[in-house]
Scaffold this active site. Structure first.
Site, PDB file in Angstrom:
ATOM      1  N   SER A 544       0.713  -1.209   0.084  1.00  0.00           N
ATOM      2  CA  SER A 544       0.075  -0.017   0.078  1.00  0.00           C
ATOM      3  C   SER A 544       0.853   1.203   0.151  1.00  0.00           C
ATOM      4  O   SER A 544       1.576   1.222  -1.088  1.00  0.00           O
ATOM      5  CB  SER A 544      -1.044   0.065   1.082  1.00  0.00           C
ATOM      6  OG  SER A 544      -2.132   0.759   0.727  1.00  0.00           O
ATOM      7  N   LYS A 603     -15.210  14.396  23.884  1.00  0.00           N
ATOM      8  CA  LYS A 603     -14.044  13.562  24.356  1.00  0.00           C
ATOM      9  C   LYS A 603     -14.491  13.071  25.761  1.00  0.00           C
ATOM     10  O   LYS A 603     -14.098  13.799  26.844  1.00  0.00           O
ATOM     11  CB  LYS A 603     -13.049  14.523  24.407  1.00  0.00           C
ATOM     12  CG  LYS A 603     -11.539  13.994  24.515  1.00  0.00           C
ATOM     13  CD  LYS A 603     -10.457  14.751  24.434  1.00  0.00           C
ATOM     14  CE  LYS A 603      -9.317  13.996  24.398  1.00  0.00           C
ATOM     15  NZ  LYS A 603      -9.054  13.059  25.530  1.00  0.00           N
TER      16      LYS A 603
END
Length: 794
Positions: A544, A603
């Protein structure tokens, strides 16, 4: 007259960049016997082409009788090619206006140290006026064989009517593998009437020189003693790191092959943690050594597939009596976490349009797709075939026997391993020397890699020594970690402009990652190719983004089991599908822009990343897919251009499909099968460096400052007080593990691979995906990495 009554001796000490010495003179002068000691200290440095130095001189004793003054010295030497050397030295008095220039010339007609012709001339000034006399000398030195020097020199010093000549010998000698660390010389000096005026005797210690006169007596007298504990890193940290690097291992084995004094190698594989690719390359070097008639003796205790692949090449294997062998074959498996993500309240969406680009399957599926199963089966079949062929050839058994070992027996205690011919003898490492003695039928000396000729003797070549640069691109393709593309780009740019670098070898061991990071490096390689050859050496993985790095080169060299190809891109989206609610978190926002809230994120405490609060819309998804398809088309076009293939052929090989090195050689994605050493030899050839000429191999690539071990953080410690007050603590714990804040064994895995990619790859990919949410990535399918089934890693 007075000269024949002189007594003169001296001592000199030299370290790298600094030297000190003194010479004591005693002579019978008209006013009686007088003595003086001259002192010198100097600093210097440079290259094979150009060196410079400065020094200071003073004297002690009867300085007035001998006319001594304190003075500074400046020296310059230029050796612009292997045939010519020019030097100049200036002495400037600090007590008067006197100064002196000395110029010298050296010529090597044969281009090496077998014959050197030299001469020098001195010009002196006193009180600003040039002294009429011009002392000069000329001579020659013959060095055949290496280490034995025959020197002749004529000198003419009009100042005191001192004319004459010298003829002498010098020889570099030593004992065994310390040969050449000392040199003795004898130099009688004759006056103009051929009468002996004096004799110079000299001894030099500590600087090794080649000395071939006694080589026939030392031939085959030693064994290289090498221990391969741990996993050889590509590069060491700058400080507190004494590990032997992978190229140092290869260099030592090559040195043992070419050094006539070496009869073989004694290799300790106890505690070795070799990747499949490292094992293949080390075995190749051992087989080349054996092809010259040298022996390999190996010690093993507890070992798996890769270690035994190396050991099986040996002429003699000694196994610890309490040792154990595990030879189960190879497996590539995946852990599917779609259910876990659902329970955690993490939404994960796969954006995929390529058949084999399966990097996200473990996050969104419950089992392996047929396409992924197909490519993975091809990988393990090649691993198995390479192992079976090597074991059968090394142990002198049929491939059917190897099949039985791996498919029926699997586990071997030491005695069974001996009975089955996996090993030749049971014993401990300290008994290996006895095995060597029996094999050689004589006693041999065990030596270290630093004593081999290819590293023991410094170069004596004049002029520029061509350099082959070995650059490492190790880890995920990223700008500031992994391959550190930002730093790597600077290194490659510098090498491009360095006239002394004749070729670049890029070692790629990367599962891919950011297309931007991949192309930043690839673009520099394209520019280097305009000036000098580039050879890529693919390690265990170059797929890749790792293949993106590889394609911009003159030659790609891969191992048989290298994982390469995977030409394609993939992406996805991870969002908050309830994890915030589970832990009692809510969010609110204002926005300006239709898609402004796309990256607004809650978060949760203790999580290492922020998670977008919503899924993408159909329109947003379509835009992302259009961008991915465009990037994929560019990837295919770039491969076609750099590999000189049609886009249709590349498309047939792409679709995210991974290939072994053997398959990639057949379909044109790589050019040759070989290792790092082979890539360096190919680079030499492409750079026009003749086989007999010297070339320096220098390594480049990002590396840390200090190597130390930090304690592995406890998985549960951060939650000791949370579990009793929050129903969402379990979800946070699992999400923290899934997203990478804590991963059991991560430090050990990073240690084993120089910090590359053996951390659980599912987690590595998910972390990269979240960090690059919605952006296309060129990354290898999870778990398609070097894996030895007997160890769950190496």
């Amino acid at each position: 007259g007075a000269l024949s009554d002189a007594s003169r001796w001296g001592t000199f000490l030299g370290l790298e960049g600094i030297g000190f010495g003194f010479v004591h003179n005693k002579a019978q002068l008209p006013e009686g016997e007088r003595s003086i000691t001259d002192y010198r200290i100097g600093l210097g440095g440079g290259t094979n082409m150009f060196t410079t130095g400065v020094g200071y001189a003073w004297s002690g004793g009867d300085t007035d009788s001998f006319g001594r003054e304190k003075f500074f010295q400046l020296g310059l030497t230029g050796r612009f090619n292997r045939y010519l050397s020019l030097g100049a030295n200036v002495n400037l008095s600090t007590e008067s206006g006197a100064h002196q220039e000395l110029f010298d010339l050296g010529v090597r007609p044969l281009g090496d140290d077998r014959l050197t012709v030299f001469g020098d001339i001195e010009i002196a000034y006193q009180d600003g006026d040039r002294i009429d006399t011009t002392p000069w000398s000329a001579g020659a030195m013959l060095e055949i064989p290496a280490g034995l020097k025959i020197v002749g020199r004529y000198f003419d010093d009009d100042a005191d009517g001192n004319r004459g000549f010298t003829v002498g010998l010098a020889y570099s000698f030593g004992a065994g593998f310390n040969q050449g660390v000392a040199r003795g010389s004898w130099m009688p000096r004759f006056d103009d009437d051929s009468e002996l005026a004096l004799t110079n005797w000299g001894v030099r210690m500590g600087f090794p020189e080649r000395s071939n006169l006694l080589n026939p007596l030392l031939e085959g007298s030693g064994y290289l003693d090498m221990h391969l504990k741990g996993s050889p890193p590509y590069r060491r940290y700058r400080f507190l790191d004494s590990r032997r690097t992978f190229r140092e291992v290869l260099t030592a084995l090559e040195g043992a092959r070419t050094d006539d004094r070496v009869a073989g190698v004694a290799l300790n594989l106890s505690g070795a943690r070799l990747s499949r690719g490292q094992a293949w390359e080390i075995r190749q070097r051992l087989e080349e050594l054996q092809a010259t008639g040298k022996k390999v003796v190996v010690f093993v205790d507890e070992f798996g597939m890769s270690t035994y692949y190396v050991a099986s090449a040996a002429d003699h294997i000694v196994m610890d009596p309490e040792g154990l062998a595990l030879l189960p074959g190879y497996v590539l498996g995946r852990t599917y976490v779609a259910n876990m993500a659902e329970k955690l309240g993490l939404g994960i969406e796969e954006w995929r349009f390529l058949k084999y680009k399966s990097a996200m399957e473990s996050l969104v599926r419950h089992e392996m797709s047929e396409a992924d199963r197909e490519q993975r089966q091809a990988l393990v079949d090649q691993y198995y075939a390479t192992m079976r062929e090597g074991l059968a050839a090394g142990r002198g058994v049929s491939e059917d026997t190897v099949d039985r070992w791996l498919n029926e027996d699997v586990m071997f205690i030491a005695q069974r391993a001996l009975d089955e011919n996996l090993v030749d003898e049971l014993g401990r490492w300290d008994e290996l020397k006895d095995a060597v003695k029996k094999l050689e039928d004589r006693k041999v000396q065990f030596v270290q890699a630093g004593q081999l000729a290819n590293v023991w003797y410094p170069s004596k070549q004049w002029g520029e020594i061509p350099e082959i640069a070995v650059v490492y691109a190790i880890g995920a393709c990223a700008m500031d970690d992994g391959i550190e593309a930002r730093e790597l780009e600077k290194i490659l740019r510098r090498l491009r402009g360095d006239r002394g670098v004749k070729a670049v070898v890029l070692r790629v061991d990367s599962p891919g990652g950011s297309p931007v990071a991949s192309d930043v490096v690839a673009s520099q390689l394209r520019r280097i190719m305009e000036k000098k050859p580039v050879v890529v050496s693919q390690g265990d993985v170059a797929a890749s983004g790792g293949y993106w790095l590889s394609m911009c080169s003159n030659v790609i060299v891969a191992q048989p089991t290298t994982i390469t190809g995977s030409i394609g891109v993939i992406s996805g989206w991870v969002w908050d599908k309830g994890i915030g609610e589970k832990v009692g978190m809510e969010g609110d926002f204002v926005e300006a822009g239709e898609h402004a809230d796309l990256f607004y994120a809650l978060k949760p405490p203790l999580l290492p990343v922020a998670i977008p609060h919503r899924a993408v819309t159909d329109e947003e998804r379509e835009q992302a897919l259009d961008g991915m398809k465009s990037m994929y088309a560019g990837f295919v076009k770039a491969v076609a251009k750099n590999r000189k293939m049609s886009e249709e052929k590349v498309e047939a090989l792409a679709q995210g499909r991974v290939w072994t090195g053997i398959e990639a050689k057949s379909n044109g994605l790589v050019d040759r099968i070989g290792g790092l050493h082979d890539a360096v030899m190919i680079a030499r050839e492409l750079a026009g460096i003749s086989p007999g000429d010297e070339a320096e191999v220098r390594e480049y690539g990002p590396k840390g400052l200090v190597r130390w071990k930090l304690p592995t953080p406890s998985l549960s410690a951060p939650f000791a007080s949370i579990g009793s007050i929050s129903n969402g603590a379990t979800e946070i714990l699992l999400a923290r593990w899934l997203l990478g804040a804590d991963s059991a064994g991560r430090e050990e895995a990073a240690e084993a691979t120089d910090g590359t990619y053996l951390d659980d790859y599912n987690l590595l990919y998910l972390r990269r995906l979240v960090q690059n949410n919605g952006r296309a990535q060129c990354m290898l399918p999870p778990d398609a990495i070097p894996q030895d089934g007997s160890r769950g890693g190496r």
